[in-house]
Design an enzyme around this catalytic site. Structure first.
Site, PDB file in Angstrom:
ATOM      1  N   CYS A 137    -102.719 -43.847  32.019  1.00  0.00           N
ATOM      2  CA  CYS A 137    -103.679 -43.626  30.939  1.00  0.00           C
ATOM      3  C   CYS A 137    -103.625 -42.211  30.353  1.00  0.00           C
ATOM      4  CB  CYS A 137    -105.095 -43.898  31.441  1.00  0.00           C
ATOM      5  SG  CYS A 137    -105.628 -42.771  32.758  1.00  0.00           S
ATOM      6  N   GLY A 177    -104.208 -52.220  44.468  1.00  0.00           N
ATOM      7  CA  GLY A 177    -104.371 -53.674  44.484  1.00  0.00           C
ATOM      8  C   GLY A 177    -105.600 -54.196  43.778  1.00  0.00           C
ATOM      9  N   ASP A 229     -95.133 -50.055  41.979  1.00  0.00           N
ATOM     10  CA  ASP A 229     -95.781 -48.770  41.711  1.00  0.00           C
ATOM     11  C   ASP A 229     -94.943 -47.665  42.330  1.00  0.00           C
ATOM     12  OD1 ASP A 229     -99.068 -48.143  40.914  1.00  0.00           O
ATOM     13  OD2 ASP A 229     -97.810 -46.514  41.648  1.00  0.00           O
TER      14      ASP A 229
END
Length: 490
Positions: A192, A81, A147
């Site tokens: 990433c 969050g 998610d």
């Protein structure tokens, strides 16, 4: 506990000049009176543009300040969050921005209003009363947080129980699912690993990039394009093919966008976590001026708007960190860099982010003897009075080298006296010397503080320390994102 899913966004004040940024918030709603159709051809986005092949596109329409509607936000790769907190802390509160040099003279700890309550948190923004005409703000609601990480979702729901959390893969989301949400802002932090050295830089050929490419495929097909987009990723994304796909999609959809590399040091936080950000909207953007940085500080930590030249000369963060040799096997250049960082008075001291000793058993976080003996020369050691720390990663607490700084708790012991001639000591002598420093890991709460999470953020009791470090390492700096969101929606 932050239970509400709808709060207020506020106007912001320019950091450099203290002048209010005078721009109307672009707001789109769901009714026919709150949007208009814009004819878009291959060469123009002007309403009713003539000539050429045309298609209908519903674009957001600018509304008067007094008629602002609820800003609906879609949070992709929502994690624990961080983006939601950035919306809440950075925009909903009644922030005005002041020069960080002034904060050196005055305490930056002060009351901030959140969901009707009051809390104290250090922030690069200092609270000040606003004109009554600005008090209404702009309400927002996170319409869905998506998610696949079940642990992160559990933490998210614990802190935002009223926000719908979708525990599903993004690749499984259809365009009709998104159209039903009718959102005005997308915030996202895609995986990433495909853009890092440790992830072998597979880029778009990495399976973890598929969900992001799916988003780019869905965006032009939405019934109504969102007014704003914010994306965060690691240094290295800016040279990727995925970034090229992103830029091409935004350009074709008619967005104006800006890319920028920012570290938390740019907002006064003593932590190096250089990240790529992209902000997009249907108007011009000017972001860099809101992230001033003293000229005498480390150039690699300065916020940088990316250009074609820089895009071809950026070094991924993992390689940059690997090239730095840490304490006692470091180069003179690295030692000077740390000294320079610690002398930068625009940065807060580490002690401002530490937990009171009576609130937690610090013995639990002391580095074990085996770790001290094996990795002593590789540790990045900071003291409470330092104004620097290295990036905290998901491996913090499990691995040592390059995963985050450790804290020296015994201030009476001089580090030089411990490390001088250490190689010539027996193993027992080495251990006795190193134990004098009382080196410990930062607690998860302290890492969260450094990453800008407010005191209201907390973990469910069943989440282990290892899991807490992991999800924090995968998160983002709330204060940096909050600043960008302020500027984006202003």
């Amino acid at each position: 506990m932050m239970g509400a899913s709808s709060v207020n966004l506020q106007c912001v004040q320019c950091w450099k000049s203290n002048e209010i940024i005078k721009s109307t918030v672009i707001q789109s709603g769901g009714g026919a009176g709150e949007q208009h159709k814009l004819k878009k051809n291959k060469k123009t986005n002007e309403e009713g543009g003539g000539g050429g092949e045309e298609e209908s596109r519903v674009l957001p329409m600018e509304e008067p300040m007094e008629e602002q509607k609820e800003l609906r936000v879609l949070e992709l790769y929502s994690g624990i969050g961080g983006m939601h907190y950035a919306l809440t802390v950075g925009i909903s509160s009644r922030w005005s921005l002041m020069d960080r040099r002034e904060q050196v003279k005055r305490s930056a700890w002060g009351p901030s209003r959140l969901h009707g309550g009051t809390f104290s948190i250090w922030s690069p923004w200092r609270l000040s009363p606003l004109d009554s005409r600005q008090e209404s703000g702009i309400p927002f609601q996170v319409v869905a947080a998506i998610d696949i990480n079940t642990t992160a979702n559990e933490i998210y729901s614990h802190n935002f129980p009223n926000t719908p959390v979708w525990n599903k893969t993004i690749e499984g989301i259809a365009v009709d699912d998104l159209n039903k949400l009718s959102f005005d802002l997308i915030v996202m932090s895609p995986p990433c690993q495909p853009f890092t050295r440790l992830g072998f830089k597979r880029d778009v050929s990495d399976a973890r990039t598929k969900s992001f490419l799916h988003i780019l495929d869905l965006l032009p097909r939405l019934n109504r394009l969102p007014s704003f987009i914010l994306l965060e990723n690691v240094k290295g994304f800016e040279t990727s093919s995925a970034r090229e796909h992103l830029v091409e999609t935004l350009t074709n959809c008619g967005y104006a966008f800006q890319e920028i590399m920012i570290s938390p040091t740019s907002v006064g936080i003593p932590n190096s976590r250089l990240r790529y950000f992209l902000v997009a909207k249907f108007s011009t953007l000017k972001i860099l001026d809101a992230f001033p940085h003293p000229a005498e500080s480390d150039p690699s930590e300065k916020p940088t708007v990316l250009s074609a030249f820089l895009l071809g000369n950026c070094q991924p963060e993992e390689e940059e960190q690997a090239s730095r040799v840490l304490y006692k096997v470091e180069t003179m250049k690295d030692a000077q860099k740390k000294l320079k960082q610690n002398s930068d008075l625009s940065l807060r001291q580490i002690q401002d982010f530490l937990e009171p000793h009576m609130d937690v058993n610090m013995e639990h976080y002391l580095l074990p003897p085996k770790t001290l003996l094996r990795y002593a020369l590789l540790l990045d050691i900071v003291r409470p009075t330092c104004r620097r720390s290295i990036c905290f990663t998901k491996g913090y607490g499990r691995y040592v080298e390059g995963t985050g700084s450790v804290l020296q708790c015994c201030m009476e012991t001089q580090m030089e006296s411990v490390f001088k001639g250490l190689d010539g000591c027996t193993e027992e002598e080495k251990l006795q010397r190193l134990l004098k420093l009382k080196l410990r890991y930062f607690t998860p709460r302290e890492v969260a503080n450094i990453m800008g999470f407010p005191p209201t953020f907390n973990f469910p009791e069943q989440i282990s320390t290892k899991q807490r470090y992991k999800v924090l390492g995968n998160s983002l700096n709330v204060q940096v994102v909050a600043r960008l969101l302020c500027l984006l929606v202003s």
